[in-house]
Design a protein around this motif. Structure first.
Motif, PDB file in Angstrom:
ATOM      1  N   SER A 350       0.810  -1.219   0.000  1.00  0.00           N
ATOM      2  CA  SER A 350       0.000   0.000   0.000  1.00  0.00           C
ATOM      3  C   SER A 350       0.841   1.266   0.000  1.00  0.00           C
ATOM      4  O   SER A 350       0.495   2.252  -0.664  1.00  0.00           O
ATOM      5  CB  SER A 350      -0.953   0.000   1.197  1.00  0.00           C
ATOM      6  OG  SER A 350      -0.246  -0.086   2.424  1.00  0.00           O
ATOM      7  N   GLY A 351       1.954   1.275   0.747  1.00  0.00           N
ATOM      8  CA  GLY A 351       2.805   2.461   0.768  1.00  0.00           C
ATOM      9  C   GLY A 351       3.443   2.730  -0.580  1.00  0.00           C
ATOM     10  O   GLY A 351       3.514   3.875  -1.036  1.00  0.00           O
ATOM     11  N   ALA A 352       3.918   1.673  -1.222  1.00  0.00           N
ATOM     12  CA  ALA A 352       4.509   1.838  -2.552  1.00  0.00           C
ATOM     13  C   ALA A 352       3.467   2.294  -3.563  1.00  0.00           C
ATOM     14  O   ALA A 352       3.755   3.120  -4.440  1.00  0.00           O
ATOM     15  CB  ALA A 352       5.142   0.527  -3.000  1.00  0.00           C
ATOM     16  N   ALA A 353       2.248   1.765  -3.453  1.00  0.00           N
ATOM     17  CA  ALA A 353       1.190   2.173  -4.378  1.00  0.00           C
ATOM     18  C   ALA A 353       0.878   3.660  -4.214  1.00  0.00           C
ATOM     19  O   ALA A 353       0.685   4.390  -5.203  1.00  0.00           O
ATOM     20  CB  ALA A 353      -0.064   1.341  -4.129  1.00  0.00           C
ATOM     21  N   ARG A 354       0.826   4.104  -2.973  1.00  0.00           N
ATOM     22  CA  ARG A 354       0.584   5.530  -2.733  1.00  0.00           C
ATOM     23  C   ARG A 354       1.724   6.367  -3.312  1.00  0.00           C
ATOM     24  O   ARG A 354       1.497   7.392  -3.966  1.00  0.00           O
ATOM     25  CB  ARG A 354       0.433   5.768  -1.230  1.00  0.00           C
ATOM     26  CG  ARG A 354       0.092   7.200  -0.848  1.00  0.00           C
ATOM     27  CD  ARG A 354      -0.295   7.301   0.619  1.00  0.00           C
ATOM     28  NE  ARG A 354       0.758   6.818   1.509  1.00  0.00           N
ATOM     29  CZ  ARG A 354       0.715   5.675   2.180  1.00  0.00           C
ATOM     30  NH1 ARG A 354      -0.335   4.881   2.070  1.00  0.00           N
ATOM     31  NH2 ARG A 354       1.714   5.320   2.972  1.00  0.00           N
ATOM     32  N   HIS A 355       2.950   5.934  -3.076  1.00  0.00           N
ATOM     33  CA  HIS A 355       4.112   6.666  -3.578  1.00  0.00           C
ATOM     34  C   HIS A 355       4.111   6.731  -5.104  1.00  0.00           C
ATOM     35  O   HIS A 355       4.469   7.759  -5.691  1.00  0.00           O
ATOM     36  CB  HIS A 355       5.384   5.984  -3.085  1.00  0.00           C
ATOM     37  CG  HIS A 355       6.649   6.587  -3.586  1.00  0.00           C
ATOM     38  ND1 HIS A 355       6.974   7.908  -3.390  1.00  0.00           N
ATOM     39  CD2 HIS A 355       7.683   6.039  -4.289  1.00  0.00           C
ATOM     40  CE1 HIS A 355       8.148   8.167  -3.949  1.00  0.00           C
ATOM     41  NE2 HIS A 355       8.595   7.048  -4.506  1.00  0.00           N
ATOM     42  N   CYS A 356       3.706   5.650  -5.747  1.00  0.00           N
ATOM     43  CA  CYS A 356       3.691   5.590  -7.212  1.00  0.00           C
ATOM     44  C   CYS A 356       2.399   6.127  -7.827  1.00  0.00           C
ATOM     45  O   CYS A 356       2.215   6.050  -9.047  1.00  0.00           O
ATOM     46  CB  CYS A 356       3.914   4.148  -7.675  1.00  0.00           C
ATOM     47  SG  CYS A 356       5.548   3.491  -7.277  1.00  0.00           S
ATOM     48  N   ARG A 357       1.517   6.637  -6.994  1.00  0.00           N
ATOM     49  CA  ARG A 357       0.266   7.256  -7.428  1.00  0.00           C
ATOM     50  C   ARG A 357      -0.685   6.278  -8.114  1.00  0.00           C
ATOM     51  O   ARG A 357      -1.381   6.630  -9.066  1.00  0.00           O
ATOM     52  CB  ARG A 357       0.541   8.475  -8.316  1.00  0.00           C
ATOM     53  CG  ARG A 357       1.345   9.561  -7.606  1.00  0.00           C
ATOM     54  CD  ARG A 357       1.381  10.848  -8.395  1.00  0.00           C
ATOM     55  NE  ARG A 357       2.131  11.877  -7.679  1.00  0.00           N
ATOM     56  CZ  ARG A 357       2.245  13.153  -8.084  1.00  0.00           C
ATOM     57  NH1 ARG A 357       1.651  13.521  -9.228  1.00  0.00           N
ATOM     58  NH2 ARG A 357       2.930  14.025  -7.385  1.00  0.00           N
ATOM     59  N   VAL A 358      -0.714   5.062  -7.618  1.00  0.00           N
ATOM     60  CA  VAL A 358      -1.671   4.073  -8.118  1.00  0.00           C
ATOM     61  C   VAL A 358      -2.452   3.460  -6.954  1.00  0.00           C
ATOM     62  O   VAL A 358      -2.961   2.342  -7.046  1.00  0.00           O
ATOM     63  CB  VAL A 358      -0.971   2.971  -8.951  1.00  0.00           C
ATOM     64  CG1 VAL A 358      -0.465   3.522 -10.272  1.00  0.00           C
ATOM     65  CG2 VAL A 358       0.158   2.307  -8.162  1.00  0.00           C
ATOM     66  N   ALA A 359      -2.559   4.215  -5.852  1.00  0.00           N
ATOM     67  CA  ALA A 359      -3.183   3.677  -4.643  1.00  0.00           C
ATOM     68  C   ALA A 359      -4.682   3.485  -4.773  1.00  0.00           C
ATOM     69  O   ALA A 359      -5.296   2.874  -3.898  1.00  0.00           O
ATOM     70  CB  ALA A 359      -2.879   4.598  -3.453  1.00  0.00           C
ATOM     71  N   ASP A 360      -5.264   3.990  -5.855  1.00  0.00           N
ATOM     72  CA  ASP A 360      -6.695   3.769  -6.057  1.00  0.00           C
ATOM     73  C   ASP A 360      -6.991   2.375  -6.601  1.00  0.00           C
ATOM     74  O   ASP A 360      -8.151   1.945  -6.607  1.00  0.00           O
ATOM     75  CB  ASP A 360      -7.264   4.818  -7.007  1.00  0.00           C
ATOM     76  CG  ASP A 360      -6.596   4.800  -8.375  1.00  0.00           C
ATOM     77  OD1 ASP A 360      -5.402   4.423  -8.460  1.00  0.00           O
ATOM     78  OD2 ASP A 360      -7.259   5.157  -9.363  1.00  0.00           O
TER      79      ASP A 360
END
Length: 402
Positions: A350-360
């Motif tokens: 989840s943290g990496a997804a948020r950082h890479c702007r794909v957390a949705d």
């Protein structure tokens, strides 16, 4: 419809037990049950033996149930720094010139997927080739920067991203935006693999770095900076960069952690993409890196103590100890250097997804998210090396390995 059962489920934030994941059309549609067990990660419950059962069609068509038994199901892992164009050989620069580069990049991506890495952020290719790779479920999703922006004959100049001065770096950012890059990568300092550059010295001044950051943000893009020294990291922080890669505190001869800078980083919104992970291969580290490795390992403990915001970017591809798919070993390295296992698991999901702007749509096991999943043997909160033993990998709901 696909139903997946496993004894434990890490949803990107917390560990649970007795969960069932329902997948339709490549997306998670439901997760049943709600028994968090993060506080007692080693808890076990009875479950069936691994297997697959096919059921005849119904109104929704054929259904399949996969029972993974005593395993942990996690969101597909995300490596925030790879180089698909590098073949992890002893001379990756020479390897760029060999015929069939795009095919080797495709094979590298498949090795990532086999290791449970379902999303990669490629932070340096040649001719924007990572943006042209079309893998579908046969490989991870690729988020790419294209060639990193660097000075003339600067670090990784051979990838084609040379730009000097404010106007040139702004135009380089605009080119990446036009080509559909997901992130801008800039070489703030020199690097170890490029003769004539020095890891402990900046390549760009404050005005150029701020121009690049401002231009990236004007186009809605994040910007990350390769930085191997404290001065470079401080300049990137002041320029408004979203993250720095490495953050390794090199000096001319050694590694000296700047604890004041770590405190500033911890108080900021900047994310440190920690370079971690060495595969257990017979090839030795380069002599200089072998000399510095003990001090670099201690710098990891300093980052953990400072509580900086972090993700893991392995730098996969740059040499024999960094093969594609090395991320599980990066997670192990951080846990061995005082990072909490729960924080590490979040940092690669989840943290990496948020950082890479794909957390949705990435990094979580929850309704509406992509069905990119990995199952591992055992409980990674109790033993992080469980990540090195994937039992099954799913990409958009398709089982692609094991």
């Amino acid at each position: 419809m696909l139903t997946i059962r496993a004894r434990r489920l890490f949803d990107g934030r917390d560990m649970h037990q007795d969960r069932v994941v329902i997948v339709e059309d490549g997306r998670i549609t439901a997760v049943t049950g709600d028994t968090p067990v993060t506080a007692s990660a080693g808890a076990a419950v009875d479950g069936g033996r691994p297997g697959t059962v096919d059921f005849g069609g119904g109104p929704g068509g054929p259904s399949e149930t996969v029972d993974l038994g005593d395993a942990t199901l996690l969101p597909g892992l995300i490596d925030c720094h790879v180089h698909l164009a590098f073949d992890a050989g002893p001379d990756v620069v020479a390897g760029l010139e060999a015929p069939g580069l795009i095919d080797r990049m495709r094979d590298a991506a498949r090795r990532q997927l086999a290791a449970g890495v379902t999303t990669v952020r490629d932070l340096g290719d040649r001719d924007f080739m990572s943006l042209r790779l079309r893998l579908g479920v046969a490989g991870p999703e690729i988020l790419a920067s294209g060639p990193p922006i660097t000075t003339t004959k600067g670090h990784c100049w051979f990838l084609g991203g040379e730009a000097d001065g404010e106007a040139a770096v702004r135009e380089a950012v605009r080119e990446r935006a036009r080509r559909g890059a997901h992130v801008v990568k800039m070489m703030v300092t020199g690097g170890e693999m490029t003769p004539g550059t020095r890891s402990h010295r900046r390549q760009y001044g404050a005005a150029e770095l701020k121009a690049a950051a401002d231009e990236a943000h004007a186009h809605g893009l994040p910007i990350t900076g390769h930085s191997h020294c404290a001065e470079g990291t401080a300049y990137a922080l002041e320029a408004g960069f979203d993250s720095v890669e490495h953050c390794s505190f090199f000096t001319e001869d050694f590694v000296e952690v700047d604890y004041g800078l770590l405190a500033r980083l911890a108080a900021s919104r900047l994310v440190v993409s920690i370079t971690a992970g060495l595969a257990p291969v017979s090839a030795p580290l380069p002599p200089r890196m072998a000399l510095l490795m003990p001090a670099l390992r201690e710098s990891l403990r300093a980052m953990s103590a400072a509580r900086v915001s972090f993700v893991i970017g392995t730098d996969a591809g740059i040499g024999p100890v960094k093969p594609h798919g090395v991320l599980p070993y990066g997670a192990q390295m951080l846990v061995e250097h005082d990072f909490e296992p729960l924080d590490v698991l979040r940092s690669i999901t989840s943290g990496a997804a948020r950082h890479c702007r794909v957390a949705d749509r990435k990094g979580r096991i929850a309704p509406g998210f992509d069905a990119d999943l990995v199952a591992v043997d055992g409980d990674p909160l109790a033993d992080i090396t469980a990540l090195q033993h994937p039992l099954a990998v799913f990409r958009q709901g398709h089982r692609v390995s094991a």
